[in-house]
Write an enzyme that holds these catalytic residues in place. Sequence first.
Site, PDB file in Angstrom:
ATOM      1  N   ASP A 201     -57.075 -27.818  35.787  1.00 19.09           N
ATOM      2  CA  ASP A 201     -58.073 -28.341  34.795  1.00 19.09           C
ATOM      3  C   ASP A 201     -57.585 -27.599  33.389  1.00 19.09           C
ATOM      4  O   ASP A 201     -58.650 -26.863  32.861  1.00 19.09           O
ATOM      5  CB  ASP A 201     -59.424 -28.403  35.419  1.00 19.09           C
ATOM      6  CG  ASP A 201     -60.242 -29.287  34.401  1.00 19.09           C
ATOM      7  OD1 ASP A 201     -59.949 -30.132  33.595  1.00 19.09           O
ATOM      8  OD2 ASP A 201     -61.688 -28.878  34.505  1.00 19.09           O
TER       9      ASP A 201
ATOM     10  N   LYS B  36     -73.936 -20.482  35.688  1.00 23.26           N
ATOM     11  CA  LYS B  36     -73.594 -21.906  35.493  1.00 23.26           C
ATOM     12  C   LYS B  36     -74.525 -22.538  36.874  1.00 23.26           C
ATOM     13  O   LYS B  36     -74.456 -22.185  37.918  1.00 23.26           O
ATOM     14  CB  LYS B  36     -72.319 -22.082  35.844  1.00 23.26           C
ATOM     15  CG  LYS B  36     -71.828 -23.756  35.904  1.00 23.26           C
ATOM     16  CD  LYS B  36     -70.383 -23.518  36.542  1.00 23.26           C
ATOM     17  CE  LYS B  36     -69.304 -24.310  35.472  1.00 23.26           C
ATOM     18  NZ  LYS B  36     -68.205 -24.615  35.682  1.00 23.26           N
TER      19      LYS B  36
ATOM     20  N   LEU C  17     -75.741 -21.608  26.914  1.00 19.99           N
ATOM     21  CA  LEU C  17     -74.242 -21.438  26.279  1.00 19.99           C
ATOM     22  C   LEU C  17     -73.556 -22.580  26.255  1.00 19.99           C
ATOM     23  O   LEU C  17     -72.781 -22.597  25.155  1.00 19.99           O
ATOM     24  CB  LEU C  17     -73.358 -20.344  27.310  1.00 19.99           C
ATOM     25  CG  LEU C  17     -74.076 -18.922  27.215  1.00 19.99           C
ATOM     26  CD1 LEU C  17     -73.581 -18.136  28.473  1.00 19.99           C
ATOM     27  CD2 LEU C  17     -74.117 -18.137  26.092  1.00 19.99           C
TER      28      LEU C  17
ATOM     29  N   GLY D  58     -71.635 -28.521  30.807  1.00 12.97           N
ATOM     30  CA  GLY D  58     -70.211 -29.208  31.446  1.00 12.97           C
ATOM     31  C   GLY D  58     -70.571 -30.248  32.128  1.00 12.97           C
ATOM     32  O   GLY D  58     -71.631 -30.782  31.921  1.00 12.97           O
ATOM     33  N   GLY D  59     -69.513 -30.806  32.982  1.00 10.82           N
ATOM     34  CA  GLY D  59     -69.762 -32.101  33.706  1.00 10.82           C
ATOM     35  C   GLY D  59     -70.757 -32.014  34.686  1.00 10.82           C
ATOM     36  O   GLY D  59     -71.370 -32.997  35.108  1.00 10.82           O
ATOM     37  N   PHE D  60     -70.936 -30.697  35.134  1.00 11.90           N
ATOM     38  CA  PHE D  60     -71.970 -30.600  36.416  1.00 11.90           C
ATOM     39  C   PHE D  60     -73.232 -29.975  36.054  1.00 11.90           C
ATOM     40  O   PHE D  60     -73.676 -29.313  36.990  1.00 11.90           O
ATOM     41  CB  PHE D  60     -71.194 -30.103  37.441  1.00 11.90           C
ATOM     42  CG  PHE D  60     -70.085 -31.052  37.999  1.00 11.90           C
ATOM     43  CD1 PHE D  60     -70.501 -32.137  38.706  1.00 11.90           C
ATOM     44  CD2 PHE D  60     -68.809 -30.873  37.989  1.00 11.90           C
ATOM     45  CE1 PHE D  60     -69.577 -33.016  39.121  1.00 11.90           C
ATOM     46  CE2 PHE D  60     -67.799 -31.485  38.315  1.00 11.90           C
ATOM     47  CZ  PHE D  60     -68.165 -32.894  38.902  1.00 11.90           C
ATOM     48  N   GLY D  61     -73.463 -29.643  34.802  1.00 14.50           N
ATOM     49  CA  GLY D  61     -74.790 -29.147  34.372  1.00 14.50           C
ATOM     50  C   GLY D  61     -74.432 -27.795  33.573  1.00 14.50           C
ATOM     51  O   GLY D  61     -73.684 -28.134  32.538  1.00 14.50           O
ATOM     52  N   SER D  62     -75.343 -26.851  33.316  1.00 18.08           N
ATOM     53  CA  SER D  62     -75.348 -26.295  32.014  1.00 18.08           C
ATOM     54  C   SER D  62     -74.982 -24.647  32.302  1.00 18.08           C
ATOM     55  O   SER D  62     -75.103 -24.111  33.517  1.00 18.08           O
ATOM     56  CB  SER D  62     -76.619 -26.128  31.625  1.00 18.08           C
ATOM     57  OG  SER D  62     -78.074 -26.078  32.480  1.00 18.08           O
ATOM     58  N   VAL D  63     -74.639 -24.074  31.288  1.00 15.29           N
ATOM     59  CA  VAL D  63     -74.452 -22.415  31.590  1.00 15.29           C
ATOM     60  C   VAL D  63     -75.152 -21.873  30.684  1.00 15.29           C
ATOM     61  O   VAL D  63     -75.515 -22.041  29.389  1.00 15.29           O
ATOM     62  CB  VAL D  63     -72.995 -22.273  31.224  1.00 15.29           C
ATOM     63  CG1 VAL D  63     -72.475 -20.829  31.367  1.00 15.29           C
ATOM     64  CG2 VAL D  63     -72.019 -23.076  31.989  1.00 15.29           C
TER      65      VAL D  63
HETATM   66  N1  LIG Z   1     -68.525 -17.142  31.050  1.00 14.17           N
HETATM   67  C1  LIG Z   1     -68.977 -17.792  30.037  1.00 14.17           C
HETATM   68  N2  LIG Z   1     -69.546 -17.190  29.120  1.00 14.17           N
HETATM   69  C2  LIG Z   1     -69.814 -17.713  27.915  1.00 14.17           C
HETATM   70  N3  LIG Z   1     -69.761 -18.865  27.875  1.00 14.17           N
HETATM   71  C3  LIG Z   1     -69.510 -19.865  28.851  1.00 14.17           C
HETATM   72  C4  LIG Z   1     -69.057 -18.979  30.061  1.00 14.17           C
HETATM   73  N4  LIG Z   1     -68.687 -19.976  30.871  1.00 14.17           N
HETATM   74  C5  LIG Z   1     -69.075 -21.348  30.375  1.00 14.17           C
HETATM   75  N5  LIG Z   1     -69.399 -21.212  29.160  1.00 14.17           N
HETATM   76  C6  LIG Z   1     -69.883 -22.169  28.027  1.00 14.17           C
HETATM   77  O1  LIG Z   1     -70.440 -23.085  28.689  1.00 14.17           O
HETATM   78  C7  LIG Z   1     -69.820 -24.369  28.444  1.00 14.17           C
HETATM   79  C8  LIG Z   1     -69.777 -25.255  29.576  1.00 14.17           C
HETATM   80  O2  LIG Z   1     -68.744 -24.631  30.652  1.00 14.17           O
HETATM   81  P1  LIG Z   1     -68.420 -25.540  32.095  1.00 14.17           P
HETATM   82  O3  LIG Z   1     -67.310 -24.769  32.736  1.00 14.17           O
HETATM   83  O4  LIG Z   1     -69.665 -25.727  32.749  1.00 14.17           O
HETATM   84  O5  LIG Z   1     -67.887 -26.890  31.421  1.00 14.17           O
HETATM   85  P2  LIG Z   1     -66.749 -27.523  30.634  1.00 14.17           P
HETATM   86  O6  LIG Z   1     -65.428 -26.597  31.128  1.00 14.17           O
HETATM   87  O7  LIG Z   1     -66.925 -27.120  29.305  1.00 14.17           O
HETATM   88  O8  LIG Z   1     -66.544 -28.890  31.303  1.00 14.17           O
HETATM   89  P3  LIG Z   1     -66.068 -29.378  32.751  1.00 14.17           P
HETATM   90  O9  LIG Z   1     -66.559 -28.211  33.696  1.00 14.17           O
HETATM   91  O10 LIG Z   1     -66.815 -30.518  32.733  1.00 14.17           O
HETATM   92  O11 LIG Z   1     -64.739 -29.478  32.768  1.00 14.17           O
HETATM   93  C9  LIG Z   1     -68.413 -23.755  27.863  1.00 14.17           C
HETATM   94  O12 LIG Z   1     -67.634 -24.877  27.231  1.00 14.17           O
HETATM   95  C10 LIG Z   1     -68.583 -22.513  27.348  1.00 14.17           C
HETATM   96  O13 LIG Z   1     -68.812 -22.523  26.064  1.00 14.17           O
END
Ligand SMILES: Nc1ncnc2c1ncn2[C@@H]1O[C@H](COP(=O)(O)OP(=O)(O)OP(=O)(O)O)[C@@H](O)[C@H]1O
Length: 698
Positions: A231, A128, A104, A107-112
């Site tokens: 954040d 996540k 999906l 992010g900074g610490f991995g993938s979703v």
């Molecule tokens: N619950 C969710 N449902 C759908 N997509 C999601 C969900 N959570 C996160 N994502 C997707 O995954 C991406 C990465 O999320 P994540 O929270 O790991 O990082 P971030 O918020 O983009 O960056 P960081 O955590 O480094 O500040 C998001 O930009 C979003 O598109």
Amino acid sequence: MPSRPLDPSSAAAVPPPLHHHILPQHKKPNLLLPLLAASLTFIFLFLLILLCVFLYRRLSRSRTAPATTDSKSPHHLLQHSQLRRFSYSLLRRSTGSFSPTTLLGHGGFGSVHKATLPTHHPSPLAVKLMDPTRSPLQQGEREFHNELSLAHLTLSSPHILSLLGFSSNRKGDRLLLVYELMPNRSLQESLLESKRPELSDWSARFAIALDVARGLEYLHHSCDPPVIHGDIKPSNVLLDGDFRAKIGDFGLARLKTDYEDPITALEGNSGNTNNNGGEGDQCVRRFNGEDNGSILEETESVLTGCTEGADQSPESCVIRVVDAGAVSPEMGMEKGSASEGCFDGISMDNGAVNGGERKATSSRRDWWWKQDSGGGVKDYVMEWIGNEIKKERPKTRWVDGSGNGTGTGLKAESKRKQKKQWEWWVSLDDKEEKVARKPRKWWKEEFCDELSRKAKKKKKTKRGHSSSNGNGGGELWWQNEDEEDFDESGQERKKRKSTKSNSLSSIDWWLDGLSGELMRNNGRRNSQEWASCNSGDANIPKSGAVSSTPSMRGTVCYIAPEYGGAGGPGLRLSEKCDVYSFGVLLLVLVSGRRPLQVTASPMSEFERANLISWARQLACNGKLLDLVDKSIHSLDEDQAVLCITIALLCLQRCPSKRPSMREIVEMLSGHAGPPQLPFEFSPSPPSNARFKSLRKAQ
Ligand SMILES: Nc1ncnc2c1ncn2[C@@H]1O[C@H](COP(=O)(O)OP(=O)(O)OP(=O)(O)O)[C@@H](O)[C@H]1O
């Protein structure tokens, strides 16, 4: 029957008794003993292995169990019974071993990843995965525990993303958080990247603004103790199927009690801090008139701390000014007492600010640059700006208005051409055509002393005007850039030099809206940055996409100056930091663009690159609606102006002057009257005539 006499020879042929063939009697125990020893060893080893497995499982469970139950810690509030512990293998299977097809986002610490559970869970989930190969596990783990420990507080709001559970692999080096799936992913993706048509509808954007405001209001005013998100940015605003927003990612969130200490207790905290009175006075004295430019007073307030009594606004005080030497290199954590309750991000920032540059005598505009250990922040921004200019120049007609310009300016060939054009223009008789084809000032000056003098005069007036606006002459930087080469040849060199120095101060002005945001990157880096961070290389990714999530952790522009930058380390994270970030988010929502980007060419457009500065300028000129995204349809102008005005209130440098989230929700929902622009942004005469009372309208 007569018995046969025994034949002595046959007697000799009788085989000897059996015991003659077997081993002598004394060797018998030698066979049994090894057997016994072997079986005992086997049993012992088996038990040992069992014990190891048991201990290992216990150990890894305690590593991944959320937070501590220490009653002295705020985490004693932890009640994660509502959270389900998912089986790691189940999640692995339902995400196709975390395959790219289920991805999906990153992010900074991995993938979703999207997880479709076999049968017993009706709807798909978002998983996540904190991946240690992308960031140091310690930091990822910290965020993991943080999310879990706050989950019980945030579960009951419809505007907060639900955390459903957690998991980890056996080794404990893969930590997983399980959320409800948000089909339209993040605001960052929907609004700024894929530009979903659904978000061209003004009402959808306004609804998102209200949802986020309500989510933050819930965190600040309904949670006990209050939760500060820390954040807020578009990638942490998730959108459901109807594009309604929920706030996610509590990895950096803090309970308000986390950092309260005797100093803050003395100060007390204010409820209504919107206007310039009461406890905000201290701040007003320090910050008055500074929202357009200077950060000196803020800096001084950081350095002088709570020297003026207990009636200060909490935000104007130093909670801690950390000795650079007290920062451990590993995580930037402070050693000793100063570390108590200090927010991780701040602590790590300290690692980046240990150049010992924080002096009250710091120049007004250079202060925050110096916070970067290697001067990399300024270099980075300057480089980014340079790249943007280079990218834009060839595409544009900024040289001669005819599309023939190369952007190289004063090459002899180009000069000859310009001269020809000039002569042609001078020879024109038709007045209208002359006006229509008026050449650009920069080569007009090259050949006409009189016009050059006029231009200079005009420039002087403008400079006076913009510095009286507190803009530090910022507007002229772009204009000077256009004009720098075009003066009388004898003065050319000198002029260039002065332009350069002017541009430096002007760029500082221009970047004022960013003060602190770049510092943020030293606090919470993305995976790409971690390696260089840990190796001491203050290297910020040079992506040009300054505000995009993948390129910068924390994202340029969203962090409040008192937390990440201009206020420097030592100031605490407060609700007003969230309010500041919300202000930026509002501007992004209304304008449909990133907080820092070159929107168009040529240089005249460059002043719009910093969304915050541009919004401030528009407010001063009474042209707020210019900020609105042109792709929006069904625009409600009153609501748009309301949003921008609230954003400007949120972006005030003095935290206590920013409204609370409760006030913001009331304003946005029309339960409170429309706010007035901060005085320094009011076009003269100050007016809020644009507003109809939303309350009346309802
Ligand atoms: N619950 C969710 N449902 C759908 N997509 C999601 C969900 N959570 C996160 N994502 C997707 O995954 C991406 C990465 O999320 P994540 O929270 O790991 O990082 P971030 O918020 O983009 O960056 P960081 O955590 O480094 O500040 C998001 O930009 C979003 O598109």
